[in-house]
Scaffold this motif. Structure first.
Motif, PDB file in Angstrom:
ATOM      1  N   TRP A 140       0.814  -1.202   0.000  1.00 14.71           N
ATOM      2  CA  TRP A 140       0.000   0.000   0.000  1.00 14.71           C
ATOM      3  C   TRP A 140       0.858   1.267   0.000  1.00 14.71           C
ATOM      4  O   TRP A 140       0.441   2.304  -0.556  1.00 14.71           O
ATOM      5  CB  TRP A 140      -0.991  -0.017   1.158  1.00 14.71           C
ATOM      6  CG  TRP A 140      -2.151  -0.899   0.821  1.00 14.71           C
ATOM      7  CD1 TRP A 140      -2.413  -2.154   1.282  1.00 14.71           C
ATOM      8  CD2 TRP A 140      -3.185  -0.594  -0.129  1.00 14.71           C
ATOM      9  NE1 TRP A 140      -3.553  -2.650   0.692  1.00 14.71           N
ATOM     10  CE2 TRP A 140      -4.044  -1.721  -0.181  1.00 14.71           C
ATOM     11  CE3 TRP A 140      -3.466   0.506  -0.936  1.00 14.71           C
ATOM     12  CZ2 TRP A 140      -5.165  -1.749  -1.011  1.00 14.71           C
ATOM     13  CZ3 TRP A 140      -4.584   0.467  -1.765  1.00 14.71           C
ATOM     14  CH2 TRP A 140      -5.420  -0.645  -1.799  1.00 14.71           C
ATOM     15  N   ALA A 141       2.043   1.209   0.571  1.00 19.96           N
ATOM     16  CA  ALA A 141       2.952   2.355   0.469  1.00 19.96           C
ATOM     17  C   ALA A 141       3.327   2.603  -0.987  1.00 19.96           C
ATOM     18  O   ALA A 141       3.401   3.758  -1.441  1.00 19.96           O
ATOM     19  CB  ALA A 141       4.199   2.114   1.322  1.00 19.96           C
ATOM     20  N   GLY A 269      -8.449   0.698  -7.188  1.00 18.93           N
ATOM     21  CA  GLY A 269      -8.805   2.043  -7.614  1.00 18.93           C
ATOM     22  C   GLY A 269      -9.779   2.713  -6.657  1.00 18.93           C
ATOM     23  O   GLY A 269      -9.668   3.904  -6.349  1.00 18.93           O
ATOM     24  N   MET A 270     -10.746   1.946  -6.161  1.00 15.81           N
ATOM     25  CA  MET A 270     -11.725   2.499  -5.224  1.00 15.81           C
ATOM     26  C   MET A 270     -11.044   3.023  -3.970  1.00 15.81           C
ATOM     27  O   MET A 270     -11.352   4.123  -3.478  1.00 15.81           O
ATOM     28  CB  MET A 270     -12.756   1.429  -4.858  1.00 15.81           C
ATOM     29  CG  MET A 270     -13.904   1.933  -4.006  1.00 15.81           C
ATOM     30  SD  MET A 270     -15.043   0.604  -3.482  1.00 15.81           S
ATOM     31  CE  MET A 270     -15.748   0.106  -5.045  1.00 15.81           C
ATOM     32  N   PHE A 271     -10.101   2.249  -3.440  1.00 21.16           N
ATOM     33  CA  PHE A 271      -9.436   2.652  -2.203  1.00 21.16           C
ATOM     34  C   PHE A 271      -8.471   3.820  -2.430  1.00 21.16           C
ATOM     35  O   PHE A 271      -8.307   4.679  -1.557  1.00 21.16           O
ATOM     36  CB  PHE A 271      -8.702   1.463  -1.585  1.00 21.16           C
ATOM     37  CG  PHE A 271      -9.621   0.395  -1.027  1.00 21.16           C
ATOM     38  CD1 PHE A 271     -10.999   0.564  -1.008  1.00 21.16           C
ATOM     39  CD2 PHE A 271      -9.105  -0.790  -0.522  1.00 21.16           C
ATOM     40  CE1 PHE A 271     -11.846  -0.409  -0.496  1.00 21.16           C
ATOM     41  CE2 PHE A 271      -9.940  -1.773  -0.006  1.00 21.16           C
ATOM     42  CZ  PHE A 271     -11.312  -1.580   0.008  1.00 21.16           C
ATOM     43  N   LEU A 272      -7.807   3.869  -3.594  1.00 24.58           N
ATOM     44  CA  LEU A 272      -6.930   5.006  -3.865  1.00 24.58           C
ATOM     45  C   LEU A 272      -7.738   6.291  -4.050  1.00 24.58           C
ATOM     46  O   LEU A 272      -7.253   7.383  -3.725  1.00 24.58           O
ATOM     47  CB  LEU A 272      -6.068   4.725  -5.097  1.00 24.58           C
ATOM     48  CG  LEU A 272      -4.955   3.702  -4.886  1.00 24.58           C
ATOM     49  CD1 LEU A 272      -4.189   3.455  -6.177  1.00 24.58           C
ATOM     50  CD2 LEU A 272      -3.986   4.138  -3.772  1.00 24.58           C
ATOM     51  N   ARG A 273      -8.974   6.170  -4.530  1.00 21.11           N
ATOM     52  CA  ARG A 273      -9.824   7.367  -4.588  1.00 21.11           C
ATOM     53  C   ARG A 273     -10.166   7.857  -3.181  1.00 21.11           C
ATOM     54  O   ARG A 273     -10.326   9.072  -2.963  1.00 21.11           O
ATOM     55  CB  ARG A 273     -11.083   7.075  -5.407  1.00 21.11           C
ATOM     56  CG  ARG A 273     -10.804   6.965  -6.902  1.00 21.11           C
ATOM     57  CD  ARG A 273     -12.073   6.938  -7.736  1.00 21.11           C
ATOM     58  NE  ARG A 273     -12.800   5.682  -7.632  1.00 21.11           N
ATOM     59  CZ  ARG A 273     -12.568   4.605  -8.380  1.00 21.11           C
ATOM     60  NH1 ARG A 273     -11.584   4.628  -9.279  1.00 21.11           N
ATOM     61  NH2 ARG A 273     -13.293   3.507  -8.241  1.00 21.11           N
ATOM     62  N   ILE A 305     -13.526   1.749   6.828  1.00 25.25           N
ATOM     63  CA  ILE A 305     -12.472   1.031   7.549  1.00 25.25           C
ATOM     64  C   ILE A 305     -11.160   1.100   6.769  1.00 25.25           C
ATOM     65  O   ILE A 305     -10.084   1.352   7.339  1.00 25.25           O
ATOM     66  CB  ILE A 305     -12.886  -0.432   7.786  1.00 25.25           C
ATOM     67  CG1 ILE A 305     -14.124  -0.498   8.686  1.00 25.25           C
ATOM     68  CG2 ILE A 305     -11.745  -1.223   8.415  1.00 25.25           C
ATOM     69  CD1 ILE A 305     -14.746  -1.887   8.768  1.00 25.25           C
ATOM     70  N   ALA A 306     -11.232   0.894   5.455  1.00 23.43           N
ATOM     71  CA  ALA A 306     -10.024   0.963   4.633  1.00 23.43           C
ATOM     72  C   ALA A 306      -9.401   2.355   4.701  1.00 23.43           C
ATOM     73  O   ALA A 306      -8.171   2.498   4.790  1.00 23.43           O
ATOM     74  CB  ALA A 306     -10.351   0.588   3.182  1.00 23.43           C
ATOM     75  N   ALA A 307     -10.230   3.394   4.669  1.00 22.00           N
ATOM     76  CA  ALA A 307      -9.717   4.764   4.722  1.00 22.00           C
ATOM     77  C   ALA A 307      -8.914   5.000   5.992  1.00 22.00           C
ATOM     78  O   ALA A 307      -7.842   5.626   5.971  1.00 22.00           O
ATOM     79  CB  ALA A 307     -10.885   5.752   4.629  1.00 22.00           C
ATOM     80  N   ALA A 308      -9.433   4.498   7.122  1.00 17.16           N
ATOM     81  CA  ALA A 308      -8.729   4.692   8.387  1.00 17.16           C
ATOM     82  C   ALA A 308      -7.410   3.937   8.414  1.00 17.16           C
ATOM     83  O   ALA A 308      -6.445   4.380   9.039  1.00 17.16           O
ATOM     84  CB  ALA A 308      -9.621   4.253   9.542  1.00 17.16           C
ATOM     85  N   GLY A 309      -7.377   2.768   7.749  1.00 14.15           N
ATOM     86  CA  GLY A 309      -6.128   2.020   7.691  1.00 14.15           C
ATOM     87  C   GLY A 309      -5.104   2.630   6.758  1.00 14.15           C
ATOM     88  O   GLY A 309      -3.894   2.428   6.924  1.00 14.15           O
ATOM     89  N   LEU A 310      -5.580   3.392   5.779  1.00 12.34           N
ATOM     90  CA  LEU A 310      -4.681   3.974   4.776  1.00 12.34           C
ATOM     91  C   LEU A 310      -4.206   5.369   5.140  1.00 12.34           C
ATOM     92  O   LEU A 310      -3.191   5.835   4.603  1.00 12.34           O
ATOM     93  CB  LEU A 310      -5.393   4.021   3.414  1.00 12.34           C
ATOM     94  CG  LEU A 310      -5.594   2.671   2.734  1.00 12.34           C
ATOM     95  CD1 LEU A 310      -6.593   2.786   1.589  1.00 12.34           C
ATOM     96  CD2 LEU A 310      -4.267   2.119   2.237  1.00 12.34           C
ATOM     97  N   ASP A 311      -4.919   6.062   6.011  1.00 11.35           N
ATOM     98  CA  ASP A 311      -4.535   7.419   6.392  1.00 11.35           C
ATOM     99  C   ASP A 311      -4.715   7.574   7.897  1.00 11.35           C
ATOM    100  O   ASP A 311      -5.835   7.584   8.406  1.00 11.35           O
ATOM    101  CB  ASP A 311      -5.404   8.446   5.652  1.00 11.35           C
ATOM    102  CG  ASP A 311      -4.884   9.876   5.802  1.00 11.35           C
ATOM    103  OD1 ASP A 311      -4.277  10.189   6.848  1.00 11.35           O
ATOM    104  OD2 ASP A 311      -5.097  10.679   4.867  1.00 11.35           O
ATOM    105  N   HIS A 312      -3.626   7.675   8.604  1.00  8.20           N
ATOM    106  CA  HIS A 312      -3.681   7.732  10.061  1.00  8.20           C
ATOM    107  C   HIS A 312      -4.205   9.057  10.590  1.00  8.20           C
ATOM    108  O   HIS A 312      -4.382   9.210  11.806  1.00  8.20           O
ATOM    109  CB  HIS A 312      -2.303   7.443  10.646  1.00  8.20           C
ATOM    110  CG  HIS A 312      -1.887   6.016  10.459  1.00  8.20           C
ATOM    111  ND1 HIS A 312      -0.576   5.596  10.597  1.00  8.20           N
ATOM    112  CD2 HIS A 312      -2.591   4.910  10.122  1.00  8.20           C
ATOM    113  CE1 HIS A 312      -0.501   4.287  10.370  1.00  8.20           C
ATOM    114  NE2 HIS A 312      -1.709   3.856  10.081  1.00  8.20           N
ATOM    115  N   ARG A 313      -4.478  10.005   9.708  1.00  6.97           N
ATOM    116  CA  ARG A 313      -5.110  11.249  10.151  1.00  6.97           C
ATOM    117  C   ARG A 313      -6.610  11.072  10.385  1.00  6.97           C
ATOM    118  O   ARG A 313      -7.241  11.947  10.985  1.00  6.97           O
ATOM    119  CB  ARG A 313      -4.874  12.356   9.125  1.00  6.97           C
ATOM    120  CG  ARG A 313      -3.408  12.782   9.005  1.00  6.97           C
ATOM    121  CD  ARG A 313      -3.234  13.777   7.889  1.00  6.97           C
ATOM    122  NE  ARG A 313      -3.625  13.213   6.586  1.00  6.97           N
ATOM    123  CZ  ARG A 313      -3.642  13.912   5.443  1.00  6.97           C
ATOM    124  NH1 ARG A 313      -3.310  15.196   5.459  1.00  6.97           N
ATOM    125  NH2 ARG A 313      -3.999  13.328   4.318  1.00  6.97           N
TER     126      ARG A 313
END
Length: 434
Positions: A140-141, A269-273, A305-313
């Motif tokens: 993911w990085a 693509g959905m998660f990167l959006r 849930i995915a958003a929170a895992g991908l961005d710690h803000r």
């Protein structure tokens, strides 16, 4: 000339009396003996079955009863003979999970009646089905680094706000090809620098426009920068036929597209959006720099849930009956959540898809979240089985709250909506205290 026939009142009475009264409706139900439907592993749960016609119990009826592990084996089937319209069946689980009871009555009516209930056994102890891949974080990085090479040059087109005191825009934000972030962005009119929390609203399954009212309403209710994005990066505000043609054509079965390759999986693509949408919101001068909330249900809950895992803000998520959780459940004989991404091959989970699915599992994103959370779960949800929801919930390390709905299937209940609204408001107030 048209003639009207007038019947004497006495004749009307005779005609009315000749119409047969309809029989009272048959009603089949099954509930657990505890309203909260929660038990310890090894305890016996009792399922109470009733069959009534109107207010009267149906005598000497038989129903078929099936017990299973949240839709998975082992399965036990038996015939229950009702006494005065009622019977009880017991069951237990030797491990944390959900025991589901489905009853069917095929008696006097054309179509069989069915009812379902479920008992939770130590749901807070349901573990992950499989660990995250060793290179989950590095994968993911790399994807976020790829996204960073795409300049964020949003196009904001003013649109008429459906509420006073809020200005709204159609937002198109470049993302990793082929599709941009597409949504409606709303902010309080005249908001000053660093004065607003940020809220991202994300969608359940299907193909539709972003919701202007959702963004504007959240901006007004919470004094927030709010953006509602559709799941596919498609244009907003088109006629219904536009979205139907996409749903029937290009985006038909999108949920399984590319599932044999982690670089091609549709959810990439959905998660990167999601990542790009959060970058946009937090780049606005009005963002307070403190509160970033993501809210959605079903597929939208999985995205939150995915958003929170991908961005710690991300500081708070509200995820109603979340999908995209526990894709690897079948690997240990457990129910997986929508979209049941991993197919069977020779009676076992397809090993190639199983490996790919682990990179897109809400359960694994949850473990990386630093956000507070509120979630909901329907104990008789066959779309996002409760086992899969709790597998993700239990991986959340922060402050969290689960809204249990023992008699609910796949739905977003008013109870959860009220609880989520209150939790969001409380979170914003607490985080913004000096």
């Amino acid at each position: 000339m048209r003639h009207r026939v007038i019947f004497p009142l006495a004749l009307w009475a005779v005609l009315a009396s000749s119409v047969p009264a309809s029989e009272p409706t048959l009603q089949l139900s099954v509930v657990t003996d505890r309203p909260e439907a929660i038990y310890a592993v090894g305890e016996q749960a009792s399922f109470v079955v009733t069959l009534k016609q109107g207010d009267q119990p149906v005598p000497d009826a038989e129903v078929t009863c099936v017990l299973d592990k949240d839709g998975m084996p082992p399965v036990a089937q038996k015939t229950l003979k009702l006494s005065n319209g009622a019977a009880t069946v017991e069951g237990t689980l030797p491990e944390p999970g959900f025991l589901r009871c489905r009853v069917v009555y095929g008696g006097r009516q054309e179509k069989p009646l069915a009812a379902m209930a479920a008992a939770a056994f130590d749901p807070l102890k349901i573990p992950p089905s499989l660990p995250a891949p060793e290179d989950f974080d590095s994968f993911w990085a790399q994807q976020k680094a790829r996204l960073a090479t795409v300049p964020m040059k949003p196009t904001l087109t003013p649109v008429k706000s459906p509420v006073e005191g809020v200005e709204c825009f159609d937002a198109q934000i470049p993302c990793v090809p082929p599709r941009p972030v597409s949504g409606y962005f709303a902010r309080p009119t005249g908001a000053g620098p660093k004065s607003c929390p940020a809220i991202l609203l994300v969608h359940g399954a299907g193909v539709r426009s972003s919701n202007l009212g959702g963004a504007a309403g959240a901006a007004r209710r919470f004094g927030a920068l709010a953006m509602d994005i559709n799941a596919h990066g498609i244009p907003n505000g088109k006629p219904d036929v536009f979205y139907k043609e996409l749903s029937d054509g290009e985006l038909c079965d999108y949920r399984t597209a590319g599932r044999e390759d982690r670089q091609q999986c549709y959810f990439l693509g959905m998660f990167l959006r999601l990542v790009r949408a959060m970058e946009f919101l937090t780049s606005q001068p009005e963002w307070d720099g403190q509160v970033l909330i993501v809210r959605g249900s079903s597929q939208g809950g999985g995205q939150a849930i995915a958003a929170a895992g991908l961005d710690h803000r991300v500081t708070f998520i509200a995820a109603g009956v979340p999908a995209i959780c526990d894709h690897s459940g079948k690997a240990i004989g457990r129910a997986s959540g929508w979209p049941q991404l991993v197919p069977d091959r020779d009676g076992k989970p397809d090993p190639k898809v199983l490996q790919v699915a682990r990179y897109f599992d809400g359960m694994n994103f949850a473990a990386r979240s630093k956000a507070e959370a509120i979630m909901s779960v329907g104990f008789i949800d066959v779309t996002c089985p409760p086992t899969s929801v709790y597998a993700a919930y239990n991986n959340l390390p922060g402050k969290k709250q689960m809204v249990n709905e023992p008699l609910m299937g796949h739905a977003v209940s008013p109870k959860f909506e009220r609880a989520a609204d209150a939790a969001v408001a409380e979170h914003i107030a607490r985080k913004r205290k000096p």
